[in-house]
Design a protein around this motif. Sequence first.
Motif, mmCIF file in Angstrom:
data_model
loop_
_atom_site.group_PDB
_atom_site.id
_atom_site.type_symbol
_atom_site.label_atom_id
_atom_site.label_comp_id
_atom_site.label_asym_id
_atom_site.label_seq_id
_atom_site.Cartn_x
_atom_site.Cartn_y
_atom_site.Cartn_z
ATOM 1 N N ARG A 1 -95.210 60.050 18.888
ATOM 2 C CA ARG A 1 -94.584 61.729 18.653
ATOM 3 C C ARG A 1 -94.045 61.782 20.319
ATOM 4 O O ARG A 1 -92.726 62.701 19.870
ATOM 5 N N LEU A 2 -94.823 62.514 21.616
ATOM 6 C CA LEU A 2 -94.727 62.587 22.394
ATOM 7 C C LEU A 2 -93.540 62.145 22.972
ATOM 8 O O LEU A 2 -93.126 62.073 23.387
ATOM 9 N N ARG A 3 -93.974 60.813 22.971
ATOM 10 C CA ARG A 3 -93.049 60.044 23.988
ATOM 11 C C ARG A 3 -91.791 59.420 23.140
ATOM 12 O O ARG A 3 -90.635 59.472 23.971
ATOM 13 N N PHE A 4 -91.366 59.824 21.984
ATOM 14 C CA PHE A 4 -90.050 59.482 21.195
ATOM 15 C C PHE A 4 -89.693 60.539 20.374
ATOM 16 O O PHE A 4 -88.594 61.368 20.594
ATOM 17 N N ARG B 1 -90.898 62.848 25.846
ATOM 18 C CA ARG B 1 -91.695 63.280 27.190
ATOM 19 C C ARG B 1 -91.918 61.617 28.328
ATOM 20 O O ARG B 1 -92.285 60.613 27.474
ATOM 21 N N SER B 2 -92.203 61.614 29.166
ATOM 22 C CA SER B 2 -92.423 60.287 29.895
ATOM 23 C C SER B 2 -94.027 59.292 30.145
ATOM 24 O O SER B 2 -94.358 60.823 29.596
ATOM 25 N N VAL B 3 -93.948 58.901 30.093
ATOM 26 C CA VAL B 3 -95.151 57.755 29.799
ATOM 27 C C VAL B 3 -96.866 59.041 31.001
ATOM 28 O O VAL B 3 -97.657 58.766 30.760
ATOM 29 N N ALA B 4 -95.647 59.543 31.884
ATOM 30 C CA ALA B 4 -96.845 60.761 32.888
ATOM 31 C C ALA B 4 -97.151 61.856 32.636
ATOM 32 O O ALA B 4 -98.172 62.331 32.319
ATOM 33 N N GLU B 5 -96.445 62.477 31.472
ATOM 34 C CA GLU B 5 -96.243 63.879 30.841
ATOM 35 C C GLU B 5 -97.685 63.270 29.385
ATOM 36 O O GLU B 5 -98.201 63.675 28.996
ATOM 37 N N THR B 6 -96.828 62.313 28.646
ATOM 38 C CA THR B 6 -97.530 61.853 27.658
ATOM 39 C C THR B 6 -99.180 61.666 28.097
ATOM 40 O O THR B 6 -100.565 62.206 27.756
ATOM 41 N N ARG C 1 -105.203 60.805 29.464
ATOM 42 C CA ARG C 1 -105.183 59.446 29.775
ATOM 43 C C ARG C 1 -104.577 58.846 30.851
ATOM 44 O O ARG C 1 -104.131 59.564 31.089
ATOM 45 N N GLY C 2 -105.024 57.956 31.333
ATOM 46 C CA GLY C 2 -103.876 57.176 32.087
ATOM 47 C C GLY C 2 -102.794 56.860 31.600
ATOM 48 O O GLY C 2 -101.891 55.878 30.951
ATOM 49 N N GLU C 3 -101.956 56.346 32.628
ATOM 50 C CA GLU C 3 -100.115 55.659 32.121
ATOM 51 C C GLU C 3 -100.585 54.588 32.147
ATOM 52 O O GLU C 3 -99.997 54.403 30.658
ATOM 53 N N ALA C 4 -100.919 53.882 32.537
ATOM 54 C CA ALA C 4 -101.452 52.462 31.437
ATOM 55 C C ALA C 4 -101.640 52.139 30.417
ATOM 56 O O ALA C 4 -101.380 51.660 29.382
ATOM 57 N N VAL D 1 -101.802 54.559 28.035
ATOM 58 C CA VAL D 1 -100.672 54.719 27.008
ATOM 59 C C VAL D 1 -99.936 54.018 26.881
ATOM 60 O O VAL D 1 -98.913 54.357 25.617
ATOM 61 N N ARG D 2 -98.805 53.432 27.879
ATOM 62 C CA ARG D 2 -98.476 52.096 27.607
ATOM 63 C C ARG D 2 -98.890 51.513 26.932
ATOM 64 O O ARG D 2 -98.036 50.924 25.886
ATOM 65 N N GLN D 3 -100.057 51.094 26.672
ATOM 66 C CA GLN D 3 -100.611 50.253 25.719
ATOM 67 C C GLN D 3 -101.350 50.800 24.459
ATOM 68 O O GLN D 3 -101.291 50.225 23.088
ATOM 69 N N LEU D 4 -100.902 52.046 24.100
ATOM 70 C CA LEU D 4 -101.645 52.814 23.363
ATOM 71 C C LEU D 4 -99.666 52.486 22.785
ATOM 72 O O LEU D 4 -99.883 52.606 21.490
ATOM 73 N N GLN D 5 -99.034 52.812 22.955
ATOM 74 C CA GLN D 5 -97.443 52.887 22.345
ATOM 75 C C GLN D 5 -97.589 51.021 22.232
ATOM 76 O O GLN D 5 -96.761 51.588 21.439
ATOM 77 N N LEU D 6 -97.590 50.403 22.907
ATOM 78 C CA LEU D 6 -97.096 49.328 22.655
ATOM 79 C C LEU D 6 -97.583 49.022 21.228
ATOM 80 O O LEU D 6 -97.509 48.541 20.478
#
Length: 188
Positions: free
Chosen positions: A143-146, A150-155, A161-164, A166-171
Motif C-alpha cells: 500500500r505504501l510503496r504502490f 512512497r520511496s523505500v526509505a519513507e516506507t 524497519r530497515g530499507e533492506a 522493506v525491499r525483502q518484504l516488498q519482494l
Amino acid sequence: MFAVLADSESWALLEAARRGDRESLAVLYRAHVGEVRRYIQARVPNRHLAEDFTSEVFVRVMRARSVRRQDGKFRGWLITIGRNIVIDHFKSRYNQAEIPVDVLPEDGRFELSAEQLVLRRQLREAVRDGLARLGPDQRECLRLRFLEDRSVAETALLLGRGEAAVRQLQLRAIRKLEGLLAWREIAA
C-alpha cells in the motif's frame, strides 16, 4: 490405469530412457502422465493448453542435464516442472497486454467496451482478494510503496524497519500476490 512406480523405479527408468531405451520412457510417461495432467488442468483455463503443458513437462525431463537425484521426490520434481511451466505462461500472458497504436483514437480518448469493463472489474476484484490474503505487513508495504507511491526509505521509516528489510518484504509480498493471481482465470 497404470501401476504407481516407486520413486527409485522412476529414477532408474529415467536413466534408461536417457540412454535411449524407448520402452523405459513409455513406462515412465504412462506412470506419471495422469498425475501431471490433473495438476496442470486444475491451473489452466483449457484442456488443450493443459495437454501441451503436460507434454512439455516430459520434454523438459528428458532435456534436463543435471538433476540432483534425491531419495523419493520424483513425482514432486515432475509437479515442480509443471508448476514452473504454468507460472511462466501466466507471467508472459500478463506481459503481452498491448494495444496497437493504430487502433487508438487520435484525440487520445476512448471508451472501454463492456467486455473490457468486466475484465477490469474482475482484475480489480482479484487484486483486492489477493491483497486480503497477504499478511498485514506485506499488505501495508505494498500500500505504501504502490498506492501512496512512497520511496523505500519513507516506507522503511513508516514501518519501523530497515530499507533492506522493506525491499525483502516488498519482494515477498509481490511474489505471493503474483502466485495468488496466477491461479485465477483473468483475461489479460
